[in-house]
Scaffold this active site. Structure first.
Site, PDB file in Angstrom:
ATOM      1  N   THR A  48      -4.468  -9.170  -0.724  1.00 30.72           N
ATOM      2  CA  THR A  48      -5.812  -9.569  -0.282  1.00 30.72           C
ATOM      3  C   THR A  48      -6.799  -9.603  -1.440  1.00 30.72           C
ATOM      4  OG1 THR A  48      -5.352  -8.572   1.872  1.00 30.72           O
ATOM      5  CG2 THR A  48      -7.653  -9.022   1.355  1.00 30.72           C
TER       6      THR A  48
ATOM      7  N   ALA B  78     -14.922 -12.610  -2.929  1.00 26.86           N
ATOM      8  CA  ALA B  78     -15.448 -12.102  -4.208  1.00 26.86           C
ATOM      9  C   ALA B  78     -16.925 -11.770  -4.145  1.00 26.86           C
ATOM     10  CB  ALA B  78     -15.174 -13.120  -5.330  1.00 26.86           C
TER      11      ALA B  78
ATOM     12  N   HIS C 104     -21.120  -7.084  -1.208  1.00 32.71           N
ATOM     13  CA  HIS C 104     -22.094  -7.135  -0.121  1.00 32.71           C
ATOM     14  C   HIS C 104     -23.161  -6.052  -0.258  1.00 32.71           C
ATOM     15  CE1 HIS C 104     -19.847 -10.142   2.129  1.00 32.71           C
ATOM     16  NE2 HIS C 104     -18.754  -9.465   1.856  1.00 32.71           N
TER      17      HIS C 104
ATOM     18  N   SER D  57     -13.190  -6.641   4.825  1.00 31.43           N
ATOM     19  CA  SER D  57     -14.568  -6.736   4.358  1.00 31.43           C
ATOM     20  C   SER D  57     -15.420  -5.677   5.047  1.00 31.43           C
ATOM     21  CB  SER D  57     -15.120  -8.133   4.662  1.00 31.43           C
ATOM     22  OG  SER D  57     -16.435  -8.260   4.189  1.00 31.43           O
TER      23      SER D  57
ATOM     24  N   CYS E 213      -0.971 -26.757 -19.513  1.00 31.56           N
ATOM     25  CA  CYS E 213      -0.665 -25.515 -20.219  1.00 31.56           C
ATOM     26  C   CYS E 213       0.494 -24.734 -19.618  1.00 31.56           C
ATOM     27  CB  CYS E 213      -1.899 -24.608 -20.265  1.00 31.56           C
ATOM     28  SG  CYS E 213      -2.460 -24.026 -18.646  1.00 31.56           S
TER      29      CYS E 213
END
Length: 488
Positions: A43, A49, A52, A344, A448
């Site tokens: 996760t 990202a 909070h 979250s 790359c």
């Protein structure tokens, strides 16, 4: 292998690495075990990202307390560990009077939770700050203490500091059993051998209930909820938004947002799909999910150009049966300490969770802080961010910094080699990508990728056919001799 440890941390995501970092401050023998070749492979690598502010979680909940405290701790850790964090603030927007009433409830909840600086803005004020948001936005809740970060980088920084201070990390190490005698933890059994210990911290994310079951504690369940994202090319999306733009939340979560990244990209997502319990590792994206994500994101920011999308991905959240974080000692098994159901705001809460759990162990064991504890971690050169003079000096010291491997992100061979040989070095193509951004540009590794594979093979002293994308069996090439190739 038989090892001894005071504490074994199971799980190498943001929670597990934050706990290891905190444990490493004390005279404790701490070992973290992670089943995959790379840390933060679950996760932690696939979330929004966002750090909070702390207004969303119900007052009095563990989530609320850990969120607000964790946010404050990151303000201190940012410079100490050289974390990629931008304190951007965040908006939760409302489209009508009913949603404005929800914002007022969130304002009150945030104030009760101790979140500073919250304000209700009208639509014009929001559009002055974020010109590309919808003209239909009536108002927003502004949270100035929120921010955006690089989650993998946070987990890696915690892990590197812990290793520098004597902690041990065992990767590709799968827990097979937890031995319990007379109601207390005695050892952790793995496919690499046994680790004798008195304490186990269960930070196994989506699989935390399974680890708990091994130790005889069946008191909770973890259910998977998948969220899908779309990431856009940073050159095409420059200045689209500065802060995270959230819709008014629902019972399924904070909703599909539009958000910038610390590297200059923009993404939209996640949606929320409750999955069957046997789909905990299902991170496939779907056409319907992409359609839903774009449609709802465009309600917030209408001019999102689909043609600028460079990749799609999904993460699975660990939804607990209790509705809250599950933190602290098991009531069933002595020595088992839960850090489960960390959805979250788990990313924001990680340092607070780590301090809370470590403090309890320290008190019980009478551990003391190390006199020789080292703050920070080894410097990580970022060639593209250096001045011309510093670039020339670095190339003079090591000519590999003069060879650009990833053109999209201007990543050099020197940076890739450094990433492989750091205290917690890259072992896979995605491990290099997340440490250096080689492969994260417009071509997504098309240019790359082959060179990164060659460098991994050379530096790890393994055949090309043994180089993996990310997971244990995700070999980049089919190995006919061992029949071990193919996708995981």
């Amino acid at each position: 292998m038989t090892k001894q440890a005071d504490v074994v941390v199971i799980g190498g995501g943001i929670t597990g690495t934050a706990v290891l970092h905190e444990l490493a401050k004390y005279n404790l023998r701490a070992i973290l075990v992670e089943q995959e070749p790379e840390l933060a492979a679950g996760t932690t690598k696939a979330n929004s990202a966002v750090l909070h502010a702390g207004f969303d979680a119900p007052e009095g909940s563990i989530k609320a307390r850990m969120n607000v405290e964790g946010n404050k701790l990151y303000h201190d850790l940012k410079d100490e560990l050289d974390l990629q964090i931008r304190w951007s603030g965040s908006f939760v927007v409302a489209m009508d009077d009913e949603q404005m009433a929800v914002l007022r409830d969130l304002l009150k909840r945030g104030q009760d939770n101790g979140v500073p600086g919250l304000e209700i803005w009208d639509g014009d004020a929001v559009r002055k700050s974020e010109p590309n948001v919808s003209k239909d936005i009536k108002g927003a809740l502004w949270a100035p203490t929120a921010g955006i970060c690089w989650p993998f980088g946070l987990a890696l920084a915690f892990a590197e500091n812990a290793v520098v201070n004597g902690a041990e990390i065992l990767r590709e190490c799968t827990v097979t059993d937890i031995i319990v005698e007379q109601g207390a933890v005695k050892s952790v059994e793995t496919d690499q051998g046994s680790i004798e210990t008195k304490y186990v911290i269960n930070a196994a994310g989506i699989h935390a209930d399974e680890i708990s079951h091994l130790a005889g504690d069946n008191s909770f369940a973890i259910h998977p909820r998948k969220g899908e994202y779309i990431l856009f090319d940073k050159t095409a999306q420059k200045n689209l938004v500065y802060s995270p733009i959230f819709p008014t939340p629902t019972k399924m979560g904070k909703g599909i947002l539009v958000c910038a990244t610390t590297h200059g990209n923009v993404f939209v997502g996640p949606n929320a799909q409750d999955m069957n319990d046997d789909e905990k590792d299902n991170t496939a994206v779907t056409i319907s999910g992409m359609d839903e994500t774009l449609e709802k994101a465009r309600r917030l920011v209408p001019n999102i150009p689909v043609g600028a999308a460079i990749t799609e991905f999904a993460g699975v959240r660990a939804v607990s049966s209790t509705g809250d974080f599950i933190l602290g000692p098991s009531k069933i098994t002595k020595g088992l300490i839960q850090a489960a159901g960390i959805q979250s705001p788990g990313l924001t809460s990680a340092p607070a969770i780590a301090k809370y759990l470590t403090d309890a162990i320290v008190r019980e064991m009478g551990a003391v802080k190390k006199s020789d504890y080292k703050k920070g971690r080894p410097a990580q050169p970022c060639f593209r961010m250096l001045t011309n003079a510093d670039q020339r000096a670095l190339i003079a010291k090591d000519s590999r910094y003069g060879r650009v491997i990833c053109r999209c992100e201007t990543v050099t061979e020197g940076e890739i080699v450094d990433a492989i040989h750091r205290p917690v070095g890259a072992r896979t193509v995605d491990g290099v990508k997340r440490r250096t951004r080689a492969g994260m540009g417009r071509c997504q590794g098309g240019f790359c990728g082959p060179r990164v594979i060659q460098i991994l093979s050379r530096e790890l002293h393994i055949p090309i056919t043994k180089v993996r994308k990310e997971m244990k069996k995700s070999y980049m090439f089919y190995d006919k001799e061992t029949q071990s190739g193919g996708k995981a």
